[in-house]
Design a protein around this motif. Structure first.
Motif, PDB file in Angstrom:
ATOM      1  N   GLY A 329      59.787  -1.187  69.620  1.00 50.67           N
ATOM      2  CA  GLY A 329      58.524  -1.430  68.928  1.00 50.67           C
ATOM      3  C   GLY A 329      58.662  -2.263  67.679  1.00 50.67           C
ATOM      4  O   GLY A 329      57.765  -2.262  66.834  1.00 50.67           O
ATOM      5  N   GLN A 330      59.782  -2.962  67.487  1.00 51.83           N
ATOM      6  CA  GLN A 330      60.049  -3.861  66.360  1.00 51.83           C
ATOM      7  C   GLN A 330      60.227  -3.141  65.016  1.00 51.83           C
ATOM      8  O   GLN A 330      61.046  -3.531  64.205  1.00 51.83           O
ATOM      9  CB  GLN A 330      58.949  -4.937  66.199  1.00 51.83           C
ATOM     10  CG  GLN A 330      58.938  -5.990  67.306  1.00 51.83           C
ATOM     11  CD  GLN A 330      58.275  -5.495  68.565  1.00 51.83           C
ATOM     12  OE1 GLN A 330      57.179  -4.948  68.513  1.00 51.83           O
ATOM     13  NE2 GLN A 330      58.939  -5.679  69.690  1.00 51.83           N
ATOM     14  N   ARG A 333      57.367   3.374  61.550  1.00 52.35           N
ATOM     15  CA  ARG A 333      56.705   3.986  60.391  1.00 52.35           C
ATOM     16  C   ARG A 333      56.795   5.502  60.572  1.00 52.35           C
ATOM     17  O   ARG A 333      56.169   6.076  61.470  1.00 52.35           O
ATOM     18  CB  ARG A 333      55.252   3.534  60.292  1.00 52.35           C
ATOM     19  CG  ARG A 333      55.101   2.052  59.912  1.00 52.35           C
ATOM     20  CD  ARG A 333      53.627   1.655  59.796  1.00 52.35           C
ATOM     21  NE  ARG A 333      52.980   1.744  61.105  1.00 52.35           N
ATOM     22  CZ  ARG A 333      53.018   0.762  62.016  1.00 52.35           C
ATOM     23  NH1 ARG A 333      53.677  -0.364  61.756  1.00 52.35           N
ATOM     24  NH2 ARG A 333      52.392   0.901  63.166  1.00 52.35           N
ATOM     25  N   GLU A 348      55.462   5.881  64.399  1.00 55.92           N
ATOM     26  CA  GLU A 348      54.627   4.866  65.041  1.00 55.92           C
ATOM     27  C   GLU A 348      55.371   3.546  65.071  1.00 55.92           C
ATOM     28  O   GLU A 348      56.134   3.214  64.145  1.00 55.92           O
ATOM     29  CB  GLU A 348      53.298   4.704  64.292  1.00 55.92           C
ATOM     30  CG  GLU A 348      52.452   5.970  64.295  1.00 55.92           C
ATOM     31  CD  GLU A 348      51.166   5.801  63.501  1.00 55.92           C
ATOM     32  OE1 GLU A 348      51.089   4.812  62.731  1.00 55.92           O
ATOM     33  OE2 GLU A 348      50.259   6.648  63.637  1.00 55.92           O
ATOM     34  N   ASP A 349      55.147   2.767  66.157  1.00 54.47           N
ATOM     35  CA  ASP A 349      55.739   1.432  66.260  1.00 54.47           C
ATOM     36  C   ASP A 349      54.668   0.442  66.679  1.00 54.47           C
ATOM     37  O   ASP A 349      53.511   0.821  66.923  1.00 54.47           O
ATOM     38  CB  ASP A 349      56.929   1.430  67.228  1.00 54.47           C
ATOM     39  CG  ASP A 349      56.532   1.820  68.645  1.00 54.47           C
ATOM     40  OD1 ASP A 349      55.487   1.322  69.124  1.00 54.47           O
ATOM     41  OD2 ASP A 349      57.251   2.612  69.284  1.00 54.47           O
ATOM     42  N   ASP A 350      55.035  -0.831  66.760  1.00 56.60           N
ATOM     43  CA  ASP A 350      54.096  -1.896  67.123  1.00 56.60           C
ATOM     44  C   ASP A 350      54.452  -2.528  68.463  1.00 56.60           C
ATOM     45  O   ASP A 350      54.150  -3.702  68.711  1.00 56.60           O
ATOM     46  CB  ASP A 350      54.081  -2.975  66.026  1.00 56.60           C
ATOM     47  CG  ASP A 350      53.539  -2.453  64.709  1.00 56.60           C
ATOM     48  OD1 ASP A 350      52.725  -1.509  64.747  1.00 56.60           O
ATOM     49  OD2 ASP A 350      53.945  -2.957  63.646  1.00 56.60           O
ATOM     50  N   ARG A 403      48.608   4.146  70.732  1.00 59.09           N
ATOM     51  CA  ARG A 403      47.678   3.909  69.643  1.00 59.09           C
ATOM     52  C   ARG A 403      46.605   2.926  70.079  1.00 59.09           C
ATOM     53  O   ARG A 403      46.852   2.002  70.860  1.00 59.09           O
ATOM     54  CB  ARG A 403      48.417   3.387  68.419  1.00 59.09           C
ATOM     55  CG  ARG A 403      49.502   4.348  67.930  1.00 59.09           C
ATOM     56  CD  ARG A 403      50.425   3.698  66.919  1.00 59.09           C
ATOM     57  NE  ARG A 403      49.683   3.194  65.777  1.00 59.09           N
ATOM     58  CZ  ARG A 403      49.845   2.004  65.235  1.00 59.09           C
ATOM     59  NH1 ARG A 403      50.728   1.161  65.766  1.00 59.09           N
ATOM     60  NH2 ARG A 403      49.148   1.635  64.202  1.00 59.09           N
ATOM     61  N   GLU A 405      45.183   0.637  68.329  1.00 62.49           N
ATOM     62  CA  GLU A 405      45.459  -0.708  67.807  1.00 62.49           C
ATOM     63  C   GLU A 405      46.736  -1.291  68.363  1.00 62.49           C
ATOM     64  O   GLU A 405      47.143  -2.400  67.974  1.00 62.49           O
ATOM     65  CB  GLU A 405      45.525  -0.673  66.285  1.00 62.49           C
ATOM     66  CG  GLU A 405      46.559   0.271  65.713  1.00 62.49           C
ATOM     67  CD  GLU A 405      46.030   1.683  65.512  1.00 62.49           C
ATOM     68  OE1 GLU A 405      46.562   2.386  64.638  1.00 62.49           O
ATOM     69  OE2 GLU A 405      45.082   2.063  66.233  1.00 62.49           O
ATOM     70  N   GLY A 406      47.400  -0.583  69.264  1.00 62.54           N
ATOM     71  CA  GLY A 406      48.626  -1.074  69.883  1.00 62.54           C
ATOM     72  C   GLY A 406      49.842  -0.337  69.371  1.00 62.54           C
ATOM     73  O   GLY A 406      49.906   0.080  68.216  1.00 62.54           O
ATOM     74  N   GLY A 407      50.808  -0.160  70.237  1.00 63.26           N
ATOM     75  CA  GLY A 407      52.018   0.535  69.848  1.00 63.26           C
ATOM     76  C   GLY A 407      52.008   1.982  70.321  1.00 63.26           C
ATOM     77  O   GLY A 407      51.025   2.484  70.864  1.00 63.26           O
ATOM     78  N   SER A 409      52.819   6.135  69.510  1.00 63.03           N
ATOM     79  CA  SER A 409      52.858   7.171  68.469  1.00 63.03           C
ATOM     80  C   SER A 409      53.599   8.380  69.026  1.00 63.03           C
ATOM     81  O   SER A 409      53.253   8.908  70.085  1.00 63.03           O
ATOM     82  CB  SER A 409      51.443   7.569  68.038  1.00 63.03           C
ATOM     83  OG  SER A 409      51.495   8.649  67.119  1.00 63.03           O
TER      84      SER A 409
END
Length: 420
Positions: A329-330, A333, A348-350, A403, A405-407, A409
């Protein structure tokens, strides 16, 4: 009897509880009599049998005043037994005690007036006083002492009877968190002894099953090392360079999986000592290690959060989750919170996320999703499985969700221990 002696005889007949006196008029107000008073007057005339020359009067009323109790043997009240009754009002209208030992209260007063032949009235008054002050306090104190003693005995008996059950409940809760639990002493009522014996038997069977499984995994993984080493030597003899590299890559991946399986079998979380650590510092240390390797990660949480866990296993679980977020996920958080009797770790990741139908499947050992977790990433498919095993061993769980918005959790929930 001479008329001059009548008053003296009546006075000598009086007692502290019953007073007689002669007067020219009745001590009872006719206008204030109730129906009950009139009926009592007729009853008194019937008892007198016509000795009264007119209608007798009876008045039952409530009087307020000060009482002085005298202690006596009860045989002769005039010598000091019974009580006296007075109403004393100061000039300012306030009632005050007549003297030492007087107590203000309310009594039921019975006043009777009987007409005599000489036109005089024989008046009598008796009082039904409240119990003396010396009676109520000792009785009340005795009741309190008896009730306290009874409650104390009952509480001690209940605590003694329920202590084995509390010990059993604590042991079951600790075993559910993955802690090492010694065999319980089988005492208490017969039903509790049978329950404790069943718990001890279950504990032994589960331990034997887990130990056998771990030994089997370790043996299989260890035995695979020998053929892998032999295949690697033979691969070096292959003349085709491209084929040799593909074989070498496959053997290296197989070796990584074997090592991961050995590490998984060595994860004997039941044997590690449980102790209270600063969970916030533990998670922040993992994040800082990730940052030192040039990866993007951030931590948000309290300055200190005491938590009872197996720190080595917990650190490995957190490391696996953060590594997973950074690898696919790059960035990661990480947030740590205490909510409603539980510790919640959110990562969380993106990245691209995970298909909804695979959110549970990725926790199975050796499961990798090709679209986001290809072989080039070097994963063995055991990271999430190990993390969930450790978290569940502490009585918690891990849940994945995509998520909006993407990514991805990751939410790991750990129950706070009930310190009793």
């Amino acid at each position: 009897m001479p008329g001059t002696m009548h008053g003296r005889v009546v006075e000598m007949s009086s007692t502290p509880r019953l007073r007689f006196w002669l007067a020219g008029n009745a001590a009872v107000d006719r206008e204030s009599l109730s129906e009950i008073d009139v009926a009592l007057g007729h009853r008194l005339d019937w008892y007198l049998g016509g000795m009264a020359v007119g209608r007798s009067l009876v008045d039952v009323r409530r009087e307020s005043g000060f009482f002085l109790w005298r202690h006596g043997n009860g045989a002769d009240e005039s010598a000091g037994g019974g009580f006296s009754y007075e109403i004393y009002v100061d000039e300012d209208g306030q009632r005050r005690a007549v003297g030492p030992g007087h107590h203000y209260g309310s009594v039921l007063s019975l006043v009777m007036a009987v007409p005599l032949h000489n036109g005089a009235w024989l008046n009598a008054q008796t009082l039904v006083a409240p119990p003396p002050p010396s009676w109520g306090l000792p009785t009340f104190a005795g009741l309190i002492i008896a009730a306290t003693a009874t409650c104390t005995v009952v509480i001690l008996m209940v605590r003694r009877s329920t202590r084995p059950m509390r010990r059993l409940a604590d042991a079951a809760e600790a075993f559910g968190r993955g802690e090492h639990v010694a065999r319980l002493l089988e005492d208490g009522p017969i039903e509790v002894q049978r329950t404790t014996r069943a718990f001890n038997d279950m504990l032994g069977r589960i331990r034997r099953f887990v130990d056998d499984r771990m030994r089997m995994l370790a043996a299989i993984s260890h035995d695979l090392r020998t053929p892998i080493t032999s295949l690697r030597l033979r691969a070096e003899l292959v003349e085709d360079a491209e084929l040799r590299e593909r074989m070498r890559a496959s053997l290296e991946e197989l070796e990584r999986m074997t090592e991961a399986t050995l590490a998984f079998s060595r994860e004997d979380a039941m044997r590690e000592e449980t102790r209270t650590v600063d969970l916030a510092a533990l998670v922040e240390t993992v994040v800082c290690d990730i940052q030192d390797h040039g990866c993007e990660a951030a931590f948000d949480g309290p300055a200190r959060l005491a938590y009872a866990c197996r720190p080595t296993a917990m650190k490995r679980a957190v490391r696996n989750l953060v590594d997973n977020a950074v690898a696919y996920g790059q960035r990661a958080r990480v947030r740590l919170d205490a909510e409603g009797g539980a510790v919640v770790l959110t990562i969380e990741d993106d990245g691209p996320g995970i298909p909804d139908d695979a959110l549970e499947r990725v926790f199975e050992p050796f499961v990798r999703l090709e679209e986001s977790r290809s072989r080039e990433t070097g994963g063995t498919g055991l990271g999430l499985a190990i993390a969930r095993t450790i978290v569940r061993g502490h009585g918690g769980d891990i849940v994945l969700s995509n998520r909006a918005e993407g990514g991805l959790s990751v939410r790991a929930t750990l129950p706070l221990r009930d310190e009793r």
